[in-house]
Design an enzyme around this catalytic site. Structure first.
Site, PDB file in Angstrom:
ATOM      1  CE1 TYR A  75       1.143  -4.061  -1.158  1.00 30.22           C
ATOM      2  CE2 TYR A  75       1.720  -3.648   1.146  1.00 30.22           C
ATOM      3  CZ  TYR A  75       0.888  -4.228   0.197  1.00 30.22           C
ATOM      4  OH  TYR A  75      -0.213  -4.957   0.589  1.00 30.22           O
ATOM      5  CE  LYS A 128      -2.181  -2.302  -0.576  1.00 33.63           C
ATOM      6  NZ  LYS A 128      -3.450  -2.631  -1.268  1.00 33.63           N
TER       7      LYS A 128
END
Length: 333
Positions: A224, A228
């Site tokens: 994750y 990002k």
């Protein structure tokens, strides 16, 4: 709204107007004109005699010194605009779609879950379009934009918001689990923006949804966090490529936000209140952001208010990455 209108004789009238509320201390044309105004919608202009109110035909009725003018006209920055919000069936995406529609836009939202998507469209109303799509799938992306073209014709705004999270700790993560997050959060964003371009023109705005997780080094979040960080880098490349086409590209960077992402998947069974209580000590503002706070940043970047802004970021994290030592956990008792 109702407000008080005073003529030169200090006679009080109740006046209704959907655009503004105002007090006229001196109205040289007197009671008759004021009474006429009560039966029509007034529009206001500034003159040497103060503010002047005119009827629908532009005929001046009342001029005088205005002691209070509080414009109440609803901001409608997106009238005639069309937008796409991916992952728009809940959380930040849904709230952004709702605010865009409230300001005049027609909005297409995407989601994987048909039931949630249908409910979101029902809540958003007639100016919304729900498209069930898995944006990991290039064919599904093409189909989604075909529907948007058929209904809207073109796009002015794209908010690439769809994303997933999940634990990916070293020593306990399969390639499939890791790559699933990369494909949705990074490849899916690329495919979305790429597919939107034929529908966009000068004045278009693309907003990507990043996260403070790109730089927090949170254990177990490798996939994750990497996606990002990738979104941040990709946004700058997009901005460079699209500036000559008159399309702006910016990023919103949320911190912890009160959305369903905290209560599903690996966090199923958790509550937002308990999550906020656990995280608040590390947030300078001592709370999670609201979806509305993030959505309003998106709307600013999408609007003409940000017409000179591209390759920029707005961080909505309560100070988490900008002023971490201001968090409650570091304060002296």
């Amino acid at each position: 709204m109702l407000d008080n209108l005073h003529d030169g004789h200090n006679t009080e009238f109740l006046y209704y107007d959907q655009h503004a509320e105002w007090d006229v201390d001196e109205a040289p044309v007197g009671l008759e004109a004021a009474a006429i105004l009560l039966r029509s919608t007034a529009f206001f202009t500034r003159s040497s005699r103060g503010f002047c109110a005119s009827d629908d035909n532009g005929f001046q009725r009342v001029c005088g010194a205005v002691s209070r003018l509080n414009t109440q006209e609803k901001t409608m920055r997106f009238t005639g605009k069309t937008a796409l919000v991916t992952g728009g069936n809940s959380g930040i995406g849904f709230t952004t779609a709702k605010l865009l529609i409230a300001e005049g836009a027609r909005v297409a939202i995407t989601g994987r879950d048909r039931t949630k998507l249908d409910q979101a469209v029902a809540d958003l109303g007639a100016n919304s379009l729900g498209i069930q799509a898995d944006l990991d799938d290039e064919t599904a992306v093409e189909s989604a934009f075909k529907q948007i073209k058929e209904v809207f014709g073109s796009l002015d705004i794209v908010f690439a918001n769809a994303g997933i999270s999940g634990p990916t700790p070293l020593g306990g993560t399969t390639a499939a689990a890791f790559e699933a997050i990369l494909r949705t959060n990074l490849t899916g964003v690329f495919l979305t923006v790429q597919a939107a371009l034929p529908l966009m023109g000068v004045g278009g705005s693309v907003i990507l949804n990043g996260s403070v997780m790109r730089e927090l080094g949170s254990p177990g979040s490798a996939a994750y966090s990497a996606t990002k960080a990738g979104v941040t880098g990709m946004a700058k490349v997009f901005a460079s490529e699209l500036v000559q086409r008159g399309i702006r590209v910016n990023t919103v960077i949320p911190g912890g936000t009160r959305t369903p992402i905290w209560t599903r998947g690996a966090r199923a069974g958790a509550t937002l209140d308990a999550t906020e209580e656990a995280l608040a000590p590390a947030i300078p503002m001592a709370r999670l952001a609201t979806p509305e706070e993030v959505a309003k940043a998106v709307l600013f970047l999408a609007s003409d208010d940000a017409s000179g802004i591209t390759a920029a970021e707005i961080v909505v994290d309560g100070g988490t990455i900008g002023a971490p030592r201001g968090a409650p956990m570091y304060r002296k008792a």
